[in-house]
Write a protein that holds these residues in place. Structure first.
Motif, PDB file in Angstrom:
ATOM      1  N   ALA A 163       0.836  -1.205   0.000  1.00 10.34           N
ATOM      2  CA  ALA A 163       0.000   0.000   0.000  1.00 10.34           C
ATOM      3  C   ALA A 163       0.870   1.255   0.000  1.00 10.34           C
ATOM      4  CB  ALA A 163      -0.940  -0.009   1.202  1.00 10.34           C
ATOM      5  N   GLN A 164       1.904   1.279   0.841  1.00 13.35           N
ATOM      6  CA  GLN A 164       2.800   2.430   0.879  1.00 13.35           C
ATOM      7  C   GLN A 164       3.562   2.567  -0.429  1.00 13.35           C
ATOM      8  OE1 GLN A 164       3.129   4.762   3.487  1.00 13.35           O
ATOM      9  NE2 GLN A 164       4.196   5.818   1.824  1.00 13.35           N
ATOM     10  N   TRP A 165       3.967   1.444  -0.986  1.00 14.91           N
ATOM     11  CA  TRP A 165       4.697   1.452  -2.252  1.00 14.91           C
ATOM     12  C   TRP A 165       3.848   2.041  -3.371  1.00 14.91           C
ATOM     13  CZ3 TRP A 165       4.039  -2.326  -6.457  1.00 14.91           C
ATOM     14  CH2 TRP A 165       5.020  -2.207  -7.455  1.00 14.91           C
ATOM     15  N   ARG A 166       2.595   1.614  -3.473  1.00 14.00           N
ATOM     16  CA  ARG A 166       1.715   2.131  -4.525  1.00 14.00           C
ATOM     17  C   ARG A 166       1.402   3.606  -4.313  1.00 14.00           C
ATOM     18  NH1 ARG A 166      -0.687  -1.578  -7.860  1.00 14.00           N
ATOM     19  NH2 ARG A 166      -0.341  -3.771  -7.337  1.00 14.00           N
ATOM     20  N   GLU A 167       1.255   4.004  -3.069  1.00 11.88           N
ATOM     21  CA  GLU A 167       1.013   5.420  -2.793  1.00 11.88           C
ATOM     22  C   GLU A 167       2.212   6.261  -3.206  1.00 11.88           C
ATOM     23  OE1 GLU A 167      -0.072   8.361   0.989  1.00 11.88           O
ATOM     24  OE2 GLU A 167      -0.185   6.175   1.204  1.00 11.88           O
ATOM     25  N   ASN A 168       3.416   5.780  -2.923  1.00 11.28           N
ATOM     26  CA  ASN A 168       4.622   6.501  -3.333  1.00 11.28           C
ATOM     27  C   ASN A 168       4.722   6.604  -4.850  1.00 11.28           C
ATOM     28  OD1 ASN A 168       5.327   6.773  -0.645  1.00 11.28           O
ATOM     29  ND2 ASN A 168       6.840   5.122  -0.679  1.00 11.28           N
ATOM     30  N   LEU A 169       4.403   5.525  -5.549  1.00  6.11           N
ATOM     31  CA  LEU A 169       4.438   5.550  -7.012  1.00  6.11           C
ATOM     32  C   LEU A 169       3.464   6.589  -7.568  1.00  6.11           C
ATOM     33  CD1 LEU A 169       4.578   1.733  -7.915  1.00  6.11           C
ATOM     34  CD2 LEU A 169       6.462   3.374  -7.926  1.00  6.11           C
ATOM     35  N   ALA A 170       2.253   6.617  -6.999  1.00  7.68           N
ATOM     36  CA  ALA A 170       1.253   7.572  -7.482  1.00  7.68           C
ATOM     37  C   ALA A 170       1.686   9.009  -7.228  1.00  7.68           C
ATOM     38  CB  ALA A 170      -0.098   7.288  -6.814  1.00  7.68           C
ATOM     39  N   MET A 171       2.325   9.266  -6.101  1.00  8.41           N
ATOM     40  CA  MET A 171       2.764  10.629  -5.789  1.00  8.41           C
ATOM     41  C   MET A 171       3.877  11.075  -6.727  1.00  8.41           C
ATOM     42  SD  MET A 171       2.695  10.614  -1.600  1.00  8.41           S
ATOM     43  CE  MET A 171       3.222  12.323  -1.534  1.00  8.41           C
ATOM     44  N   VAL A 172       4.817  10.194  -7.022  1.00  8.64           N
ATOM     45  CA  VAL A 172       5.888  10.555  -7.946  1.00  8.64           C
ATOM     46  C   VAL A 172       5.334  10.786  -9.347  1.00  8.64           C
ATOM     47  CG1 VAL A 172       7.980   9.711  -9.064  1.00  8.64           C
ATOM     48  CG2 VAL A 172       7.669   9.389  -6.609  1.00  8.64           C
ATOM     49  N   ALA A 173       4.418   9.923  -9.788  1.00  3.64           N
ATOM     50  CA  ALA A 173       3.830  10.089 -11.113  1.00  3.64           C
ATOM     51  C   ALA A 173       3.061  11.399 -11.216  1.00  3.64           C
ATOM     52  CB  ALA A 173       2.913   8.897 -11.429  1.00  3.64           C
ATOM     53  N   ALA A 174       2.319  11.751 -10.164  1.00  2.00           N
ATOM     54  CA  ALA A 174       1.575  13.020 -10.175  1.00  2.00           C
ATOM     55  C   ALA A 174       2.520  14.212 -10.185  1.00  2.00           C
ATOM     56  CB  ALA A 174       0.641  13.077  -8.966  1.00  2.00           C
ATOM     57  N   TRP A 175       3.627  14.108  -9.459  1.00  3.33           N
ATOM     58  CA  TRP A 175       4.627  15.189  -9.446  1.00  3.33           C
ATOM     59  C   TRP A 175       5.163  15.417 -10.856  1.00  3.33           C
ATOM     60  CZ3 TRP A 175       7.336  17.622  -5.071  1.00  3.33           C
ATOM     61  CH2 TRP A 175       8.412  18.410  -5.474  1.00  3.33           C
ATOM     62  N   LEU A 176       5.546  14.350 -11.534  1.00  7.13           N
ATOM     63  CA  LEU A 176       6.077  14.486 -12.889  1.00  7.13           C
ATOM     64  C   LEU A 176       5.024  15.012 -13.856  1.00  7.13           C
ATOM     65  CD1 LEU A 176       8.136  11.165 -13.133  1.00  7.13           C
ATOM     66  CD2 LEU A 176       9.000  13.465 -12.671  1.00  7.13           C
ATOM     67  N   ALA A 177       3.773  14.613 -13.664  1.00 10.10           N
ATOM     68  CA  ALA A 177       2.708  15.051 -14.566  1.00 10.10           C
ATOM     69  C   ALA A 177       2.438  16.546 -14.460  1.00 10.10           C
ATOM     70  CB  ALA A 177       1.431  14.266 -14.277  1.00 10.10           C
ATOM     71  N   GLU A 178       2.853  17.185 -13.372  1.00 12.67           N
ATOM     72  CA  GLU A 178       2.693  18.637 -13.268  1.00 12.67           C
ATOM     73  C   GLU A 178       3.497  19.365 -14.339  1.00 12.67           C
ATOM     74  OE1 GLU A 178       0.861  20.528 -11.265  1.00 12.67           O
ATOM     75  OE2 GLU A 178      -0.102  18.779 -10.376  1.00 12.67           O
ATOM     76  N   PHE A 179       4.516  18.721 -14.891  1.00 12.16           N
ATOM     77  CA  PHE A 179       5.351  19.330 -15.923  1.00 12.16           C
ATOM     78  C   PHE A 179       5.058  18.759 -17.310  1.00 12.16           C
ATOM     79  CE2 PHE A 179       7.561  19.290 -11.879  1.00 12.16           C
ATOM     80  CZ  PHE A 179       7.955  20.606 -11.741  1.00 12.16           C
ATOM     81  N   GLY A 180       4.037  17.915 -17.415  1.00  9.73           N
ATOM     82  CA  GLY A 180       3.691  17.308 -18.690  1.00  9.73           C
ATOM     83  C   GLY A 180       3.729  15.793 -18.595  1.00  9.73           C
ATOM     84  N   GLY A 181       3.398  15.164 -19.704  1.00  5.57           N
ATOM     85  CA  GLY A 181       3.379  13.713 -19.705  1.00  5.57           C
ATOM     86  C   GLY A 181       2.094  13.160 -19.124  1.00  5.57           C
TER      87      GLY A 181
END
Length: 321
Positions: A163-181
């Motif tokens: 659960a923590q692993w998936r939450e971390n993945l989602a947060m990193v993906a959302a961070w990168l998506a703020e700049f595109g992608g």
């Protein structure tokens, strides 16, 4: 006269070195005249080129970010890859400049996670000819994990919760998506059960479930020794790498509304009203207007209706007329 084995180097006494006890240095093999091809070289297939976007947590026009197929001992381990089949020294100026931007951006995203003190960025490149950079998150406060041996500790530490692993993945993906992608990792779903379905798990059932061996940086497909890689290529039972479980809606019915009758009335005939039960809105409106006109209570077209009139407005209109 037999060769004297080399002495154990001093770094085995460092606090960060993960092993202790009697150690000896392995015998060094003789150099080979020709090195075997890496993945993506000669006739060997490229794992990165054959991987679909769904196997990644974030994808852009020229870059993609993927994770391990399951949690490991570190809070986060990610791999930055170029879409084009290029190695580090083959990057044109545009991609070389973007590599610096993407490295800083991904390092900041991983370092923003709770419990992360530093992010180690590594590039080995001995397993694959396709450019890929490793990002390893060092847990905060774990001073023994500082330095060179963090990738070894990733194989030794117990894996973090999924659960923590998936939450971390989602947060990193959302961070990168703020700049595109496009972010492909989703946060974990809440595992909710009705109270009537709660039942204790017996020890026999728990024993039947085999424990998955945690993947790690050292054991990842792109960095395994060449002898093991050759066996994996020659074995027809070895299939393509598993896709990212966090981005596969087909494996998670809760994330696919179209397959859930409770959330998709069109797929549940019992929940759809029959044609006879559906009334005609135009006919109902006309009957209501006729009754109001005969009763002398039809709403004024220029005035407020009974539903949206404000208090006192009706009395003021009567006084004006």
């Amino acid at each position: 006269m037999p060769d004297t084995p080399p002495s154990v180097p001093d770094f085995t006494q460092w606090p960060s070195f993960p092993f202790e006890g009697d150690l000896r240095v392995k015998q060094l093999d003789e150099p080979v005249p020709f090195e075997p091809p890496r993945r993506g070289e000669a006739d060997r297939e490229c794992t990165a080129c054959n991987a679909p976007d769904e196997a990644y947590i974030w994808v852009g026009e020229r870059w993609r970010v993927r994770a391990m197929d399951r949690p490991t001992g570190l809070p986060m381990v990610l791999i930055l890859e170029s879409r084009s089949h290029l190695d580090l020294g083959d990057l044109p100026n545009l991609l070389a400049a973007e590599l610096g931007v993407m490295t800083v951006r991904l390092e900041r995203a991983v370092r923003s996670l709770d419990g992360v003190a530093r992010v180690h960025v590594n590039r080995w490149g001995d397993g694959s000819a396709h450019l890929h950079l490793w990002f390893l998150a060092r847990p905060y406060g774990r001073l023994q994990l500082r330095g060179t041996f963090l990738s070894l500790w990733d194989s030794i530490l117990p894996p973090i919760s999924e659960a923590q692993w998936r939450e971390n993945l989602a947060m990193v993906a959302a961070w990168l998506a703020e700049f595109g992608g496009r972010p492909l990792a989703e946060p974990p779903r809440i595992q909710w059960q009705a109270p009537s379905s709660f039942s204790p798990t017996s020890s026999a059932d728990a024993a039947e479930e085999p424990e998955e061996e945690a993947a790690s940086v050292i054991e990842a497909a792109d960095e395994i020794p060449e002898s093991e890689a050759a066996e994996a290529v020659s074995d027809p039972s070895v299939g393509p790498p598993a896709s990212n479980p966090a981005s596969n809606p087909a494996s998670n019915p809760a994330s696919n509304p179209a397959s859930n009758p409770a959330t998709n009335p069109a797929s549940n005939p019992a929940s759809s009203p029959s044609p006879d039960a559906v009334s005609d809105p135009a006919a109902d409106t006309g009957d209501e207007s006729d009754e109001q006109e005969r009763a002398g209570t039809a709403p004024d077209e220029d005035g407020p209706t009974a539903e949206n009139a404000r208090p006192g407005e009706g009395a003021a209109r009567t006084a004006q007329s």
